[in-house]
Design a protein around this motif. Structure first.
Motif, PDB file in Angstrom:
ATOM      1  N   TYR A 101       0.554  -1.204   0.080  1.00 24.19           N
ATOM      2  CA  TYR A 101       0.253  -0.338  -0.157  1.00 24.19           C
ATOM      3  C   TYR A 101       0.763   1.370   0.178  1.00 24.19           C
ATOM      4  O   TYR A 101       1.016   2.045  -0.606  1.00 24.19           O
ATOM      5  N   SER A 102       2.035   0.925   0.851  1.00 25.78           N
ATOM      6  CA  SER A 102       2.762   2.826   0.908  1.00 25.78           C
ATOM      7  C   SER A 102       3.469   2.999  -0.551  1.00 25.78           C
ATOM      8  O   SER A 102       3.586   4.187  -0.231  1.00 25.78           O
ATOM      9  N   THR A 103       3.883   1.795  -0.679  1.00 26.56           N
ATOM     10  CA  THR A 103       4.405   2.134  -2.199  1.00 26.56           C
ATOM     11  C   THR A 103       3.495   2.726  -3.048  1.00 26.56           C
ATOM     12  O   THR A 103       4.302   3.124  -3.447  1.00 26.56           O
ATOM     13  N   HIS A 104       2.464   2.040  -3.324  1.00 26.10           N
ATOM     14  CA  HIS A 104       1.718   2.162  -4.319  1.00 26.10           C
ATOM     15  C   HIS A 104       1.411   3.823  -3.596  1.00 26.10           C
ATOM     16  O   HIS A 104       1.191   4.500  -5.307  1.00 26.10           O
ATOM     17  N   VAL A 105       0.834   4.144  -3.172  1.00 26.09           N
ATOM     18  CA  VAL A 105       0.392   5.287  -2.579  1.00 26.09           C
ATOM     19  C   VAL A 105       1.483   6.493  -3.133  1.00 26.09           C
ATOM     20  O   VAL A 105       1.168   7.272  -3.342  1.00 26.09           O
ATOM     21  N   ALA A 106       3.237   6.428  -1.845  1.00 21.27           N
ATOM     22  CA  ALA A 106       3.766   7.283  -2.805  1.00 21.27           C
ATOM     23  C   ALA A 106       3.680   7.620  -3.646  1.00 21.27           C
ATOM     24  O   ALA A 106       4.557   8.251  -4.610  1.00 21.27           O
ATOM     25  N   THR A 107       3.975   6.851  -4.298  1.00 19.49           N
ATOM     26  CA  THR A 107       4.751   6.931  -5.948  1.00 19.49           C
ATOM     27  C   THR A 107       3.485   7.751  -7.065  1.00 19.49           C
ATOM     28  O   THR A 107       3.691   8.281  -7.158  1.00 19.49           O
ATOM     29  N   THR A 108       1.997   7.195  -6.676  1.00 24.84           N
ATOM     30  CA  THR A 108       1.116   8.231  -6.699  1.00 24.84           C
ATOM     31  C   THR A 108       1.003   9.714  -6.847  1.00 24.84           C
ATOM     32  O   THR A 108       1.296  10.073  -7.431  1.00 24.84           O
ATOM     33  N   VAL A 109       1.132   9.663  -5.663  1.00 26.60           N
ATOM     34  CA  VAL A 109       0.950  11.123  -4.741  1.00 26.60           C
ATOM     35  C   VAL A 109       2.151  12.044  -5.369  1.00 26.60           C
ATOM     36  O   VAL A 109       1.800  12.732  -5.488  1.00 26.60           O
ATOM     37  N   ILE A 110       3.202  10.936  -5.554  1.00 28.10           N
ATOM     38  CA  ILE A 110       4.867  11.424  -5.929  1.00 28.10           C
ATOM     39  C   ILE A 110       4.376  12.902  -7.419  1.00 28.10           C
ATOM     40  O   ILE A 110       4.280  13.653  -7.649  1.00 28.10           O
TER      41      ILE A 110
END
Length: 171
Positions: A101-110
């Protein structure tokens, strides 16, 4: 150390617990037909878009819709599970899903943050940020959705409560 991890778990619980109504009431308006939402929620979204100069939520580019689609399909089912795990605390079974979850969301938010900082909003259908101050204000709205997932990722990787291999390295 255990008390600091427990404090982080409470922060993560609050993040996931509050993310459920935010996603359902606000974020999914970018994808779902207008008739799904009562006028009050539509008005709240319009107020937010004008107040914070966020045209992405009112007239989302295709890539932003893809992010919201992933939020609906992948993240939304995870929110109550993660909220439960972090409320209960010390649920090591949440480690792998939380890392995903955290890697997916961090990539999206960047991607979203870069769009806020570098996009030319002058041709947007709805007013977007023009000055650096306006861009930073909008960035501040999205920033917690990068910072907290990064905190989750670091906790899952470095905390001995969630990563037994980390404890072995310290011995």
């Amino acid at each position: 150390m255990a008390s600091s991890t427990r404090l982080l778990e409470w922060i993560f619980f609050f993040y996931f617990f509050t993310h459920i109504p935010i996603t359902l009431a606000i974020d999914l308006q970018a994808l779902l037909p207008e008739w799904v939402y009562p006028p009050a929620l539509q008005g709240l979204l319009k107020w937010y878009a004008v107040q914070f100069k966020d045209p992405m939520i009112m007239d989302p580019p295709a890539w932003f819709n893809a992010c919201v689609f992933c939020e609906a399909l992948l993240q939304m089912p995870f929110f109550p599970i993660a909220a439960y795990a972090f409320y209960k605390g010390s649920c090591s079974w949440i480690r792998t899903p939380a890392i995903m979850y955290s890697t997916h969301v961090a990539t999206t938010v960047i991607s979203i943050l870069a769009h806020i900082l570098f996009n030319d909003f002058s041709k947007s259908k709805y007013p977007g940020p023009n000055t650096m101050s306006e861009r930073l204000s909008l960035l501040a709205i999205y920033a917690p959705y990068l910072l907290i997932p990064v905190m989750i990722l670091l906790t899952m990787l470095l905390s001995k409560r969630y990563n037994p291999d980390e404890e072995k390295k310290r011995r």
